[in-house]
Design a protein around this motif. Sequence first.
Motif, PDB file in Angstrom:
ATOM      1  N   GLN A  24     -11.962   5.376  -2.248  1.00 49.55           N
ATOM      2  CA  GLN A  24     -10.807   4.834  -1.409  1.00 49.55           C
ATOM      3  C   GLN A  24     -10.708   3.456  -1.318  1.00 49.55           C
ATOM      4  O   GLN A  24      -9.615   2.844  -1.432  1.00 49.55           O
ATOM      5  N   GLN A  25     -11.813   2.800  -1.192  1.00 44.14           N
ATOM      6  CA  GLN A  25     -11.649   1.400  -0.889  1.00 44.14           C
ATOM      7  C   GLN A  25     -11.379   0.871  -2.275  1.00 44.14           C
ATOM      8  O   GLN A  25     -10.580  -0.134  -2.275  1.00 44.14           O
ATOM      9  N   ASP A  56      -7.555   1.499  -2.631  1.00 39.73           N
ATOM     10  CA  ASP A  56      -6.715   0.448  -1.824  1.00 39.73           C
ATOM     11  C   ASP A  56      -6.674  -0.949  -2.349  1.00 39.73           C
ATOM     12  O   ASP A  56      -5.677  -1.744  -2.290  1.00 39.73           O
ATOM     13  N   LYS A 109      -3.254  -2.964  -3.243  1.00 34.71           N
ATOM     14  CA  LYS A 109      -2.895  -4.235  -2.515  1.00 34.71           C
ATOM     15  C   LYS A 109      -1.791  -4.962  -3.209  1.00 34.71           C
ATOM     16  O   LYS A 109      -1.797  -4.946  -4.181  1.00 34.71           O
TER      17      LYS A 109
END
Length: 112
Positions: free
Chosen positions: A98-99, A102, A106
């Motif tokens: 998930q990081q 993300d 961005k």
Amino acid sequence: MENKIVKIKFNKDQNYRRIHGTGFIGGTTANGELEFDIFEDCHEYPEMLEITFPEGEGGDAVEKKIPENTDITNVNRIQHIGVVLPLSVVPGIIEWLQQKLDDVNKPQNNLK
């Protein structure tokens, strides 16, 4: 009380290889671990190509698929590697993925 320091050295197994994956298939083992294969879907290719070059200058080479009935719309699913993980590590993997997602999503700074 002193902090405990653990140093981790990374080494690659002699059989390490990087693969391209387009999907996963799997489930849980009898021992309750997560088991999955990483696969790649790609077009099915003919066994061979026969190329006929025209005599003299000019003209286009002609390719003939062998066997001729090879259909490029068929998909070949190649299972590259199987992975077995204890369920206890799955939440950490989900968080890490998930990081990374993300980070990719961005907004990029517009450098001018």
